[in-house]
Structures are given as structure tokens and as C-alpha cells.
Design a protein around this motif. Structure first.
Motif, PDB file in Angstrom:
ATOM      1  N   SER A  42       0.824  -1.207   0.000  1.00 41.17           N
ATOM      2  CA  SER A  42       0.000   0.000   0.000  1.00 41.17           C
ATOM      3  C   SER A  42       0.859   1.258   0.000  1.00 41.17           C
ATOM      4  N   LEU A  43       1.947   1.228   0.770  1.00 35.37           N
ATOM      5  CA  LEU A  43       2.844   2.391   0.826  1.00 35.37           C
ATOM      6  C   LEU A  43       3.572   2.592  -0.498  1.00 35.37           C
ATOM      7  N   ILE A  44       3.969   1.488  -1.148  1.00 35.35           N
ATOM      8  CA  ILE A  44       4.622   1.604  -2.462  1.00 35.35           C
ATOM      9  C   ILE A  44       3.673   2.244  -3.468  1.00 35.35           C
ATOM     10  N   PHE A  45       2.414   1.819  -3.453  1.00 31.65           N
ATOM     11  CA  PHE A  45       1.444   2.395  -4.378  1.00 31.65           C
ATOM     12  C   PHE A  45       1.123   3.845  -4.035  1.00 31.65           C
ATOM     13  N   ALA A  46       1.390   4.256  -2.787  1.00 30.61           N
ATOM     14  CA  ALA A  46       1.149   5.648  -2.390  1.00 30.61           C
ATOM     15  C   ALA A  46       2.111   6.607  -3.078  1.00 30.61           C
ATOM     16  N   VAL A  47       3.214   6.086  -3.611  1.00 29.02           N
ATOM     17  CA  VAL A  47       4.185   6.939  -4.310  1.00 29.02           C
ATOM     18  C   VAL A  47       3.536   7.629  -5.502  1.00 29.02           C
ATOM     19  N   MET A  48       2.641   6.916  -6.205  1.00 28.36           N
ATOM     20  CA  MET A  48       2.035   7.486  -7.405  1.00 28.36           C
ATOM     21  C   MET A  48       1.192   8.730  -7.092  1.00 28.36           C
ATOM     22  N   PRO A  49       0.207   8.666  -6.174  1.00 28.34           N
ATOM     23  CA  PRO A  49      -0.543   9.898  -5.894  1.00 28.34           C
ATOM     24  C   PRO A  49       0.310  10.999  -5.302  1.00 28.34           C
ATOM     25  N   PHE A  50       1.342  10.629  -4.522  1.00 28.11           N
ATOM     26  CA  PHE A  50       2.241  11.640  -3.964  1.00 28.11           C
ATOM     27  C   PHE A  50       2.907  12.434  -5.086  1.00 28.11           C
ATOM     28  N   MET A  51       3.397  11.731  -6.100  1.00 28.50           N
ATOM     29  CA  MET A  51       4.027  12.399  -7.232  1.00 28.50           C
ATOM     30  C   MET A  51       3.027  13.226  -8.029  1.00 28.50           C
ATOM     31  N   ILE A  95      11.276  -0.351  -7.630  1.00 30.14           N
ATOM     32  CA  ILE A  95       9.817  -0.311  -7.748  1.00 30.14           C
ATOM     33  C   ILE A  95       9.287   1.079  -7.405  1.00 30.14           C
ATOM     34  N   ILE A  96       9.861   1.702  -6.391  1.00 31.97           N
ATOM     35  CA  ILE A  96       9.424   3.055  -6.007  1.00 31.97           C
ATOM     36  C   ILE A  96       9.713   4.050  -7.124  1.00 31.97           C
ATOM     37  N   ILE A  97      10.906   3.958  -7.723  1.00 39.99           N
ATOM     38  CA  ILE A  97      11.238   4.843  -8.840  1.00 39.99           C
ATOM     39  C   ILE A  97      10.290   4.606 -10.008  1.00 39.99           C
ATOM     40  N   ALA A  98       9.971   3.338 -10.258  1.00 38.80           N
ATOM     41  CA  ALA A  98       9.039   3.004 -11.337  1.00 38.80           C
ATOM     42  C   ALA A  98       7.670   3.628 -11.085  1.00 38.80           C
ATOM     43  N   ARG A  99       7.192   3.552  -9.843  1.00 37.60           N
ATOM     44  CA  ARG A  99       5.893   4.152  -9.513  1.00 37.60           C
ATOM     45  C   ARG A  99       5.925   5.666  -9.716  1.00 37.60           C
ATOM     46  N   ALA A 100       7.043   6.292  -9.354  1.00 34.23           N
ATOM     47  CA  ALA A 100       7.154   7.746  -9.492  1.00 34.23           C
ATOM     48  C   ALA A 100       7.125   8.153 -10.967  1.00 34.23           C
ATOM     49  N   ILE A 101       7.910   7.443 -11.793  1.00 35.68           N
ATOM     50  CA  ILE A 101       7.928   7.755 -13.229  1.00 35.68           C
ATOM     51  C   ILE A 101       6.576   7.453 -13.854  1.00 35.68           C
ATOM     52  N   ASP A 102       5.982   6.329 -13.470  1.00 30.20           N
ATOM     53  CA  ASP A 102       4.665   5.939 -13.971  1.00 30.20           C
ATOM     54  C   ASP A 102       3.633   7.028 -13.681  1.00 30.20           C
ATOM     55  N   ALA A 103       3.699   7.592 -12.484  1.00 30.10           N
ATOM     56  CA  ALA A 103       2.756   8.638 -12.093  1.00 30.10           C
ATOM     57  C   ALA A 103       2.828   9.842 -13.018  1.00 30.10           C
TER      58      ALA A 103
END
Length: 380
Positions: A42-51, A95-103
């Protein structure tokens, strides 16, 4: 209406959505299989809305400045990088970097494509033609999860990632290239607080901010825990997750109908849509059998589709009048993602302490309460 530009923007948007939607049935289970628990997931997926909170107003303003097509091209290239990181990254940092770029990538393409579509139509028919484009878009959003689930079941779990990369690489060839007129980014384009103040200065947009927060707060339940419920608790394969996403998105092909309603009274369609969505999300907590889950998701999808096209129509009408459509859309997404961020952080703990059904119930109740609070702001 500029039919050629409208058609190109719609086609690019459909293809992009189809490609990234193929990942939706497998992404949460795949990342969890790398050794993460529910709270970490859940915290990893939170990276996307944060970005997205910090990047979307800037992206919106830049798209107003350098052009929608250039933003779309950059977003597609960034999405390919993000998918490669999902495939080959094994640690939490990758994975965190991927979520950030994906966002940033997904926001850039979806916002710029939507703004481009809205640019092509006039105020009197905006809801109708935006609804038609969004209906076509959902063909990709419906087919993507099913095909992604089939690829994962029939070949291997990373097959949807490979397919998405190939589609996005091909899409680059069809995006019209436009020379960027060099413009310095102004300080105001990076002023998130100022953009939010401007957005909230409109009474109707204050209502939209409330609704956006509560609607986006449901993302963890649908993106993470619905797939886990189906694959882990029910013991079904990835393709059944695809069928679930198909059920919730099926009625979105009717957005051209709801778009016509929006041309008359957008705020009524907005409120009716959020209320329906909230009621059936709460009822999802009581569903124990897979067929019943599909039926409830289908009915919830009716509310989601009403909300989706009418919300964009209402905001676009205001944006066109003030010549700040990209900024308004970007700022709205930034505000709405506050709901996603808080929910992504909290949802893992709720599921660990209680269960997934409780999360569905709480999210549904939150949408209903938000609709009640927003009503006096939205009503003309």
C-alpha cells in the motif's frame, strides 16, 4: 469542431490506456510476490498519488505552454521506462522509482490528451463529444485487463509488461511531432499553492475538490485489494481480475449518453454518479460470491461513468472561459490525489487490522458523505 485533431487525440489516448491497462490485473500481485506485505504494498502504491499531487498542476500549465503533443510524446517515453523498471527491478528502490515515473507519465499523457480533445470542441457540445471520446477510450480500458490477465495465465506473469512496451513503442511513431517553441518556464507555472488557491476560488470547483478527494480515495481498494481478494482469498487466476475490471468499466462506453446529460446539467450528473458509486462500493463489502462481485461492480461502474464525463465537462467549461483549461485539470488532479495518497497509506493498515470488506464499506460511506457535503456547492 476540429475533427482530424479530435480523432488523432482520441486514438492516441485509447492506445495508451489499452497498453497500461494490461498491467492492472497483475501489477499488485506481481509486486507483492517480490516479498512485500499488504502494508508495504500500500505504501509503495502511495508513491504514485504523492508524485501526481506535485506534478499535475505543473504538467497542466506546461501543456498550455509548449503544446499537448509534446507532452504526450514525453509521457509515452517515460511510461516505457517505468514498465522496464517494473520488469527488471527487484528491490524496493527500483519499484518506487518506477511508480514515481509511472505517475508523471500516465498523468502527462491522460491530461494532455483530454485537454487536446476538449480543445477541439465548443461549449455547447463539449459533453457530447468528450463523452464519445471517453466511451471509445474505455474500449481500451475494458480490453486491456482481460488481455493482460490472459497473457499472464497463458504465457508468464511478465508477458503483459512486454506487450505494453511493444504497443507504446509503436504508438510513438503515430504521435505527430511538433517543434517546441522555446518558452521559459515562468515561476508561476511552478506555484502549486497559487494554482490551488485559484482553483478553489470557484464555488463549483470547491465541490469538485471534495468529490475528487473521496472518489480517488477508493483507488487502493480497487487497484490493490480487489485483485488480491480475487487471486488470494478466492483462489482464482489473473484473468478473473480482468473480468472484474471489465465489469466495472463496461458502462463507461455509455459516456456519450451521460455526456449529453452533462451538456444540460453537469452538476446533477456529477452528484448522481458519485452517490451511485458510493452506494454500490459499500454493498461490495457484503458480496461473498464472484458472480455477485461482478454484478455489484457493474452497477458501481454506472455511477463512475456518469461522474467521469460530467466532471470533466463541468471543469472544461470553466477552463475554456478562463483560458486555463490545462491548469484547472492539472490542479484538480493534484487535489483529488490527496485522497488517494491518504487512502494508500491507511488502506494497508485497515486491511491488516480488519479485512478487505471493511475497506470497501468505509470507502463507500466516504463517497456518500462527500456527495452530501458537496451538494450545496455544486447546486446552481
Amino acid at each position: 469542431m476540429h475533427l482530424s485533431e479530435y480523432t488523432k487525440a482520441t486514438g492516441i489516448n485509447v492506445t495508451f490506456i489499452f497498453a497500461i491497462s494490461m498491467l492492472s490485473p497483475v501489477l499488485a500481485p506481481y509486486i507483492k510476490s517480490l516479498g512485500f506485505d499488504n502494508i508495504q504494498l500500500s505504501l509503495i502504491f502511495a508513491v504514485m498519488p504523492f508524485m501526481i499531487i506535485f506534478s499535475s498542476p505543473i504538467i497542466g500549465r506546461i501543456s498550455d505552454n509548449i503544446g499537448r503533443k509534446n507532452v504526450i510524446l514525453a509521457g509515452v517515453l517515460a511510461e516505457i521506462v517505468a514498465i522496464c523498471l517494473y520488469m527488471f527491478g527487484t528491490g524496493s528502490a527500483a519499484i518506487i522509482i518506477a511508480r514515481a515515473i509511472d505517475a508523471v507519465a500516465a498523468t502527462a499523457v491522460s491530461m494532455a490528451a483530454l485537454a487536446k480533445i476538449e480543445d477541439c470542441v465548443n461549449d455547447k457540445t463539449r459533453g457530447r463529444y468528450a463523452g464519445a471520446s471517453l466511451s471509445i477510450e474505455y474500449i481500451g480500458r475494458l480490453a486491456g485487463p482481460v488481455i493482460g490477465g490472459l497473457l499472464a495465465d497463458m504465457i508468464f506473469v511478465q508477458a503483459p509488461f512486454l506487450a505494453a512496451i511493444l504497443i507504446l513503442a509503436g504508438l510513438i511513431l503515430f504521435i505527430p511531432k511538433k517543434k517546441i517553441a522555446r518558452k521559459d518556464i515562468q515561476k508561476k507555472e511552478l506555484d502549486l499553492a497559487g494554482a490551488i488557491r485559484t482553483f478553489l476560488s470557484y464555488r463549483e470547483l470547491r465541490g469538485m475538490a471534495i468529490l475528487g478527494i473521496v472518489m480517488h480515495a477508493t483507488f487502493p481498494a480497487i487497484m490493490i485489494f480487489l485483485p488480491l481478494l480475487i487471486t488470494e482469498s478466492m483462489g482464482l487466476s489473473y484473468v478473473y481480475v480482468g473480468y472484474a475490471y471489465f465489469a466495472i468499466g463496461a458502462t463507461h462506453i455509455l459516456q456519450f449518453v451521460f455526456g449529453r446529460w452533462s451538456d444540460r446539467k453537469a452538476y446533477r450528473t456529477v452528484l448522481a454518479g458519485t452517490f451511485i458509486s458510493g452506494v454500490f462500493l459499500a454493498l461490495l463489502s457484503q458480496a461473498a460470491a464472484y458472480p455477485l462481485i461482478l454484478a455489484i461492480l457493474f452497477l458501481k461502474g454506472i455511477g463512475n461513468s456518469m461522474w467521469n464525463v460530467s466532471a470533466w465537462t463541468l471543469m472544461s467549461n470553466i477552463g475554456e472561459r478562463t483560458k486555463t483549461e490545462g491548469e484547472i485539470i492539472g490542479t484538480y488532479i493534484s487535489i483529488a490525489k490527496i485522497g488517494s495518497l491518504i487512502s494508500f497509506i491507511a488502506s494497508g493498515f485497515i486491511v491488516e487490522i480488519y479485512d478487505i470488506s471493511t475497506l470497501f464499506m468505509l470507502n463507500g460511506a466516504l463517497i456518500i458523505i462527500g456527495t452530501i457535503i458537496a451538494y450545496p456547492l455544486m447546486k446552481k
